[in-house]
Write an enzyme that holds these catalytic residues in place. Structure first.
Site, PDB file in Angstrom:
ATOM      1  N   ARG A   1      36.869  47.445  48.818  1.00  0.00           N
ATOM      2  CA  ARG A   1      38.140  46.819  48.445  1.00  0.00           C
ATOM      3  C   ARG A   1      38.256  46.632  46.934  1.00  0.00           C
ATOM      4  O   ARG A   1      39.370  46.594  46.397  1.00  0.00           O
ATOM      5  CB  ARG A   1      38.301  45.488  49.197  1.00  0.00           C
TER       6      ARG A   1
ATOM      7  N   LYS B   1      21.850  46.161  52.180  1.00  0.00           N
ATOM      8  CA  LYS B   1      21.945  46.405  53.620  1.00  0.00           C
ATOM      9  C   LYS B   1      20.538  46.533  54.213  1.00  0.00           C
ATOM     10  O   LYS B   1      19.608  46.906  53.517  1.00  0.00           O
ATOM     11  CB  LYS B   1      22.693  47.735  53.876  1.00  0.00           C
TER      12      LYS B   1
HETATM   13  N1  BES Z   1      30.847  50.900  53.857  1.00  0.00           N
HETATM   14  C1  BES Z   1      30.798  49.682  54.565  1.00  0.00           C
HETATM   15  C2  BES Z   1      31.518  49.709  55.910  1.00  0.00           C
HETATM   16  C3  BES Z   1      31.003  50.677  56.949  1.00  0.00           C
HETATM   17  C4  BES Z   1      30.285  50.208  58.030  1.00  0.00           C
HETATM   18  C5  BES Z   1      31.294  52.008  56.895  1.00  0.00           C
HETATM   19  C6  BES Z   1      29.841  51.072  59.005  1.00  0.00           C
HETATM   20  C7  BES Z   1      30.848  52.895  57.870  1.00  0.00           C
HETATM   21  C8  BES Z   1      30.131  52.419  58.932  1.00  0.00           C
HETATM   22  C9  BES Z   1      31.423  48.580  53.717  1.00  0.00           C
HETATM   23  O1  BES Z   1      31.311  48.727  52.358  1.00  0.00           O
HETATM   24  C10 BES Z   1      30.711  47.312  54.051  1.00  0.00           C
HETATM   25  O2  BES Z   1      29.546  47.233  53.795  1.00  0.00           O
HETATM   26  N2  BES Z   1      31.438  46.373  54.622  1.00  0.00           N
HETATM   27  C11 BES Z   1      30.882  45.118  54.972  1.00  0.00           C
HETATM   28  C12 BES Z   1      31.877  44.072  54.559  1.00  0.00           C
HETATM   29  C13 BES Z   1      31.376  42.675  54.687  1.00  0.00           C
HETATM   30  C14 BES Z   1      30.294  42.420  53.674  1.00  0.00           C
HETATM   31  C15 BES Z   1      32.536  41.754  54.478  1.00  0.00           C
HETATM   32  C16 BES Z   1      30.663  45.107  56.478  1.00  0.00           C
HETATM   33  O3  BES Z   1      31.464  45.693  57.199  1.00  0.00           O
HETATM   34  O4  BES Z   1      29.670  44.558  56.913  1.00  0.00           O
HETATM   35 MN    MN Z   2      29.532  47.954  51.567  1.00  0.00          MN
END
Ligand code: BES
Ligand code: MN
Ligand code: ZN
Length: 501
Positions: A353, A279
């Protein structure tokens, strides 16, 4: 904090601060009920203070006044708005504001006058529950890792009403106490930093909570996860020096094995760096909240246990840390999940997931009639719904309805999103059964939910809550200090109660 009920009149109550709810009548504060309990000097003082401040009893506006003849030092008038427009959250918000005002005045004891019966739309039990919840929710502890002297907080809240109402008010307070204990447990876990709240630490805290609340607890270590072929949970955790755990709690129904069987599952990523699909740095600290789903279902378990709900409840929490590392999973890796399905990892940041797939399969082995999962699963859900509503998906109208009703009552609001077969097709893989990404940026919350559904059999009623936007609040609200909201604990416990009741 302790909640009590007493029959003293408000002028005689032995307390530091007494709260008087004031309703709005024809655009002005209705001071009738309050005046009735005052002598001439008191009435005069009230009138002049209210006029000087322009207090008109708009909901959530307060005014502190000194009134001669009232034993408590100070009376806090709390505007409630029009009596017929008072909602459950109005009560919580008003109570929360008053409790915060009391803390600000370094008051240890707060008393509150209960409005006349039938003035508002709620019975005494409901009023007391929401009032006590509001006081607790607004003032729940934060900053517990600060060194130095702890600030003294509000110790007791006493509801004042005549004796015929005592029973119902007490029962409402007792229910609030259970709800607060669950919500606070959730908030505490989510607020903790990821160097302290590792997967092993979360398991230890769950175990201590289980002992305290009379739940059974089992923690599976990596060797056991391997025997169960949990390639999702192990895969996500393999980049971290803090190995994963599967936490399993059980609440036995008072009426025995015939009572309904429900399972809860919560995402417990103690920190989500994104893994190899790293990230961006800005705001990454928020990813300590990526165990908000786990915290929510553990908090719900506290409430279910304390309220002795007649349900055989199993709580399953997969917990891991998602880190980039020489040993971490990579995009293009294909893993095998506990249910035997193969999954191509296209983005290591779609890790929730993967751990949930294994946990949902594990929960399904116990043959529950219903599974509810909660997860800070997608940024897409935050884009779609923001921070006031959690995304809700599922295969069962009954469970969706229970969660929607519970959301309205607890003010942990949910919005039903249309998850359909087509979304399930969109996560089918090229090189494997499934892939952990959907169709580009389209419907990210739904394709994530659809992925989860591949791990739940069609006979099981299932609902999924995406709480990515609701688990944390950057600013304080009337019922929550800045930080973890505790979202989900009260909501899920109430939905369980509705489903079994
Ligand atoms: N933990 C994150 C989602 C999240 C985003 C939680 C903002 C709390 C606040 C999750 O694991 C994630 O990174 N999701 C990705 C999925 C994508 C790679 C398909 C996302 O939402 O960008
Ligand atoms: Mn994630
Ligand atoms: Zn995550």
């Amino acid at each position: 904090m302790q909640y009590r009920v007493a029959t003293a009149g408000f002028a005689a109550a032995a307390t530091d601060l007494v709260l008087y709810p004031v309703f709005r009548k024809k655009d002005a504060a209705d001071l009738g009920p309050l005046s009735r309990d005052l002598d001439t000097a008191g009435k005069r003082a009230l009138k002049s203070a209210v006029t000087a401040a322009g207090f008109t009893a708009v909901a959530e506006k307060t005014l502190a006044v000194h009134l001669p003849g009232v034993k408590a030092g100070l009376v806090l008038l709390v505007g409630m708005g029009k009596a017929k427009e008072v909602g459950l959250q109005t009560i919580r918000n008003c109570a929360g504001l008053a409790a915060r005002a009391a803390v600000g005045m370094k008051t240890a004891k707060l008393a509150a006058v209960v409005p006349a019966a039938k003035l508002i739309n709620f019975d005494d039990h409901t009023f007391a529950r929401c009032f006590a919840e509001g006081c607790g929710l607004a003032t729940s502890p934060v900053g517990t890792l600060k060194t130095g002297k702890k600030k003294p907080g509000l110790r007791t809240v006493t509801l004042l009403a005549d004796g015929s109402r005592t029973r119902a008010l007490r029962a409402g307070c007792a229910e609030a106490d259970a709800n607060l204990a669950g919500c606070f447990f959730t908030r505490e876990l989510v607020n903790l930093p990821p160097n302290i709240l590792t997967p092993a630490d979360m398991a230890a805290r769950a175990r201590r909570m289980a002992r305290r609340e009379g739940l059974r607890c089992k923690v599976l270590l990596p060797a056991e996860l391997k025997k169960l072929n949990m390639g999702g949970l192990l895969g996500v955790g393999q980049g971290s020096t803090n190995p994963p755990r599967l936490i399993v709690l059980e609440h036995k129904a008072p009426s025995g094995a015939k009572a309904p069987k429900i399972a809860l599952v919560g995402k417990g990523i103690t920190f989500d760096t994104g893994g190899i699909s790293l990230k961006p740095g800005t705001g990454m600290e928020l990813m300590k909240t990526d165990m908000g789903g786990a915290a929510a279902v553990l908090g719900a378990a506290v409430i279910v246990a304390r309220r002795k709900l007649d349900v055989n409840l199993t709580v399953v929490v997969p917990t891991a840390e998602n880190m980039p590392d020489g040993n971490a999973v990579r995009p293009a890796d294909v893993i095998t999940m506990a249910n035997g399905k193969t999954v191509e990892i296209l983005n290591t940041d779609a890790e929730g997931r993967l751990i949930l797939g294994d946990a949902l399969w594990y929960a399904g082995r116990g043959k529950p009639s219903t599974i509810i999962d909660a997860a800070t699963l997608t940024g897409a859900c935050v884009v779609a719904l923001g921070s006031h509503f959690a995304g809700l998906m599922g295969n069962s109208g009954e469970v969706i309805d229970a969660l929607r009703q519970a959301g309205g009552e607890t003010f942990e609001r949910v919005w039903h999103l249309p998850l359909v077969d087509e979304h399930r097709d969109e996560v089918k893989g090229t090189w494997s059964d499934l892939k952990n990404l959907g169709k580009g940026r389209e419907a990210g919350a739904l394709t994530a939910g659809a992925f989860l559904q591949h791990f739940v059999d069609d006979e099981t009623a299932w609902a999924h809550l995406d709480i990515a936007g609701t688990a944390w609040s950057d600013g304080a609200t009337p019922t929550c200090p800045k930080g973890a909201t505790g979202f989900g604990a009260r909501l899920i416990a109430r939905a369980v109660e509705l489903l079994v009741g």
